[in-house]
Design a protein around this motif. Sequence first.
Motif: not given
Length: 356
Positions: A155-172
């Motif tokens: 639970a803490l791993q999911i909570l503290l994971h920062d998606p901004r460190e690895n993501y793809q932008l799919h909107s202009p």
Amino acid sequence: MQAYLDCRRNKRSSRSALAFELNLERNLMQLHSELVNRTYQPGASICFVVTHPKPREVWAADFRDRIVHHLLYNHIGPRIERSFIADSCACIPGRGTLYAAQRLEAKVRSQTQNWSRPAHYLKCDLANFFVSIDKRILADQLVARIPEPDWQALALQILLHDPRENYQLHSPARLLNRVPQHKRLNSQPSYRGLPIGNLSSQFFANVYLDALDQFVKHRLGARHYIRYVDDFVLLHQSPQQLNAWLAEIEAFLPERLGVRLNPTKTILQSIDRGVDFVGQVIKPWRRTTRRRTVEHALRQVASAPTTSLRETANSYFGLLTQASHSHTDRRRLAKAVLLRGKAVNAGMTKTYKGAA
């Protein structure tokens, strides 16, 4: 396997779901092994912008990670949700918008003695709620509620994971720029904000705001209170009492949860004027769909591609049917569907594939 089946519901045709299903057994066994050995690491997220009802960021975890979210929720969710008050709605099985609207209507009838005496309501909304959540406070809440070390660590791993460190932008960029900076996850410090779009975020948000629910029900002693995500309503015959409760809530929220009310969405007025909540308006002896929602439904049906017209119309027929008084709105929607050449049943609750 159950978490996988729950995750793919209504998402089986997505690209990530199809890719995972190509080697389903191997992928599930690999994921299981990583979880058991504590080598699991979340993958890349997808960030995109939705524009209705207003522009906002959505962060969708990879399908593999969403399976883990369902796995965690299936194990700890029902147990924790049993400790919630009955007036905590949204993202809880059986407690959707219809449940919330009907429950508030029952509370209004109780407070007004079936519309025979005047009463008032206080409606509040939390400002920029999901991006304002303090993960440090939420982590302490989860630790207190999850005794098993393995599930607590997940639970803490999911909570503290920062998606901004690895993501793809799919909107202009032009769409992303429509989202105000103070509502964007990228504008928050690392310890603040949950990504909108994941089951884990919805569940964690309810855990976070359970402190508010307990405070209002047990410390303030408010008999008639209901919350749907970050919108909540209190009822009382005295506007002075509601103002006193408002002052205590305004002091409690920043001190205990680090969030604040949106002053532009705080409403205190007579119940007779109608209580707008979860897309419905509760007025004396009737519950109707919000006007803005009806007008949006009509525009969507008028402009929907022919290939998706049936699904679009039926989703709005289902939405309108939730209101106790919806005949006029359904008749307007049926007329819009008939003008598009589709058949509608006599009860005006659904349309068909064939032409009218």
